[in-house]
Design an enzyme around this catalytic site. Structure first.
Site, PDB file in Angstrom:
ATOM      1  N   ARG A 182      -5.735 -11.914 -22.167  1.00  0.00           N
ATOM      2  CA  ARG A 182      -4.743 -12.435 -21.223  1.00  0.00           C
ATOM      3  C   ARG A 182      -3.335 -12.446 -21.819  1.00  0.00           C
ATOM      4  O   ARG A 182      -2.345 -12.548 -21.114  1.00  0.00           O
ATOM      5  CB  ARG A 182      -5.155 -13.841 -20.777  1.00  0.00           C
ATOM      6  N   TYR A 211       7.093  -7.187   3.263  1.00  0.00           N
ATOM      7  CA  TYR A 211       5.638  -7.148   3.411  1.00  0.00           C
ATOM      8  C   TYR A 211       5.155  -8.522   3.897  1.00  0.00           C
ATOM      9  O   TYR A 211       5.637  -9.558   3.419  1.00  0.00           O
ATOM     10  CB  TYR A 211       5.027  -6.782   2.054  1.00  0.00           C
ATOM     11  N   ASP A 225      11.767  -5.004  -4.428  1.00  0.00           N
ATOM     12  CA  ASP A 225      10.388  -4.524  -4.362  1.00  0.00           C
ATOM     13  C   ASP A 225      10.479  -3.033  -4.022  1.00  0.00           C
ATOM     14  O   ASP A 225      10.865  -2.660  -2.914  1.00  0.00           O
ATOM     15  CB  ASP A 225       9.618  -5.286  -3.271  1.00  0.00           C
ATOM     16  N   LYS A 261      -0.341   0.917  -4.812  1.00  0.00           N
ATOM     17  CA  LYS A 261       0.048   1.957  -3.855  1.00  0.00           C
ATOM     18  C   LYS A 261       0.340   3.271  -4.588  1.00  0.00           C
ATOM     19  O   LYS A 261      -0.545   3.845  -5.166  1.00  0.00           O
ATOM     20  CB  LYS A 261       1.249   1.478  -3.028  1.00  0.00           C
TER      21      LYS A 261
HETATM   22  C1  LIG Z   1       5.972  -3.586  -0.151  1.00  0.00           C
HETATM   23  C2  LIG Z   1       4.759  -4.280  -0.683  1.00  0.00           C
HETATM   24  N1  LIG Z   1       4.899  -5.179  -1.677  1.00  0.00           N
HETATM   25  C3  LIG Z   1       3.837  -5.850  -2.170  1.00  0.00           C
HETATM   26  C4  LIG Z   1       2.569  -5.642  -1.683  1.00  0.00           C
HETATM   27  C5  LIG Z   1       1.406  -6.427  -2.254  1.00  0.00           C
HETATM   28  O1  LIG Z   1       0.667  -5.622  -3.109  1.00  0.00           O
HETATM   29  P1  LIG Z   1      -0.875  -5.894  -3.436  1.00  0.00           P
HETATM   30  O2  LIG Z   1      -1.655  -5.535  -2.206  1.00  0.00           O
HETATM   31  O3  LIG Z   1      -1.133  -5.000  -4.614  1.00  0.00           O
HETATM   32  O4  LIG Z   1      -1.011  -7.329  -3.785  1.00  0.00           O
HETATM   33  C6  LIG Z   1       2.372  -4.709  -0.663  1.00  0.00           C
HETATM   34  C7  LIG Z   1       1.024  -4.464  -0.118  1.00  0.00           C
HETATM   35  O5  LIG Z   1       0.847  -3.720   0.827  1.00  0.00           O
HETATM   36  C8  LIG Z   1       3.496  -4.015  -0.143  1.00  0.00           C
HETATM   37  O6  LIG Z   1       3.380  -3.126   0.863  1.00  0.00           O
END
Ligand SMILES: Cc1ncc(COP(=O)(O)O)c(C=O)c1O
Length: 386
Positions: free
Chosen positions: A48, A102, A175, A200
């Site tokens: 960790r 998101y 992000d 992704k």
């Molecule tokens: C733009 C964006 N940020 C963060 C996330 C969250 O990622 P995770 O599903 O790996 O937790 C997503 C998930 O679809 C996303 O589209």
């Protein structure tokens, strides 16, 4: 799109297969271990706290994100949560956030505001004067945006927002999941912090989850501490898979962007399609910005609304698809479709959903690396049933 030369790995990549990597035993003499615990020398004492494979991924991401360092978490949401609670909102910090991030990011911020009295306001990030007003209301620690938003594919002007934030004493956190490091490196445009859902494009194979936060030394130190004490650190096996994915990021994203542009153009001319959201189309409100910011590529995701903008038509369309898989994720080798009204935006207030344009016939397609003609033929066949 960014050049392949900048992908930070090669034959000497220090990747340790995870199965031979101990996460339980500290290495070196007692004095050496003491120095590792004190952060006085590099080394590994417990999974960790860090592991060689996750550290290899972190150094690759730090280079891609032009950052002092990066810390990896078990999911994108774990990374976002660590950043908000550990940095942006810690000790009374205030956040001005994009109104349409998101869904889980918005839900997290709303919950932190409701349950922990966090000071969070939402704003349209494409309206510079609204952003400036929100930043000026009270001292703000962080302006938080997505470089391409999910699922409306709005594009934010990272350089302009960085100047706007810095002039008011705030940091800019981006992000960059949808754009991936292949379309933009937000820190090179002035952003302070870069977050990815590694689940992704970076992994890209639909077989591992992860998230990362990259930034200056103080942010990295706080994120490291959060990973250790909150326990959301990315395990080595996932890091190993994500490093495998990173090796083909440039090839995959290049192909996905080309396919998405062809799909967007095709859909825009289709009589059964009402409207198409894609930054590569001249009709997109931030097309000129996207061309400038992303170097000629526009991402692998296309969103659109059916002309027959109903739930029934959307269901008929989804059930008829054979090549495009129904999936909640995006950025993988294979094409995937999401119906936001049923999934990611199911809980959103109906009036707010309508205001944003996420209607009952609104769909999001993530283009894979299949033959684009197969993809278009599949979409066309399903569109006939709407
Ligand atoms: C733009 C964006 N940020 C963060 C996330 C969250 O990622 P995770 O599903 O790996 O937790 C997503 C998930 O679809 C996303 O589209």
């Amino acid at each position: 799109m960014r050049a392949a030369r900048s992908l930070p790995f090669g034959a000497g990549d220090p990747v340790v297969p995870p199965l031979v990597q101990s996460v339980a035993f500290a290495h070196g003499s007692a004095a050496e271990q003491d120095a590792i615990f004190a952060n006085e020398r590099p080394g590994y004492v417990y999974g960790r706290y860090g592991s060689p494979t996750t550290a290899a991924l972190e150094s690759a991401l730090a280079e891609l994100d032009a950052a002092d360092g990066a810390v990896c978490f078990a999911t994108g949401m774990a990374a976002i949560h660590a950043y908000f609670t550990g940095c942006a909102l810690a000790a009374g910090g205030r956040v001005v956030a994009q109104e349409d991030p998101y869904g889980a990011t918005r839900a997290l911020l709303e919950r932190l505001a409701r349950e922990q009295a966090a000071d969070v306001v939402f704003v349209d990030p494409t309206d510079a004067s609204a952003v400036a007003r929100a930043l000026e209301e009270r001292p703000t620690r962080v302006l938080y945006v997505e470089s391409i938003s999910n699922p409306l594919l709005r594009v934010t002007d990272v350089a302009a927002l960085a100047s706007l934030a810095h002039a008011r004493g705030a940091k800019l956190a981006v992000d960059a999941t949808f754009a991936s490091p292949m379309l933009t490196r937000p820190r090179e445009l002035g952003a302070d912090v870069v977050i990815h859902s590694l689940t992704k494009y970076v992994n890209g194979h639909g077989d591992a989850m992860g998230g990362s936060v990259a930034g200056a030394g103080d942010v990295v130190a706080e994120m490291r501490e959060r990973a250790i004490i909150d326990g959301g650190y990315l395990p080595p096996h996932e890091a190993w898979l994500i490093l495998r994915g990173l090796r083909t990021l440039e090839l995959r994203v290049r192909r996905q962007c080309e396919t998405a542009l062809a799909v967007a153009r095709h859909l825009a001319a289709h009589p059964k399609v009402g409207r198409v959201h894609y930054p590569g189309l001249p009709s997109h409100p931030q097309h000129e910005l996207a061309s400038r910011q992303f170097g000629g590529a526009y991402g692998g995701v296309v969103s659109f609304a059916l002309k027959s903008d109903t739930r029934e038509a959307a269901f008929r369309f989804l059930d008829a698809l054979e090549v495009v898989a129904s999936a909640t994720t995006l950025g993988d080798l294979y094409s995937e479709i999401l119906y936001p009204a049923m999934s990611s935006h199911r809980r959103m207030d109906l009036a707010e959903r309508a205001r944003l344009g996420i209607s009952d016939g609104f769909l999001r397609v993530s283009c894979g690396i299949e033959d684009p003609e197969d993809l278009v033929a599949d979409l066309d066949r399903a569109l006939e049933l709407t």
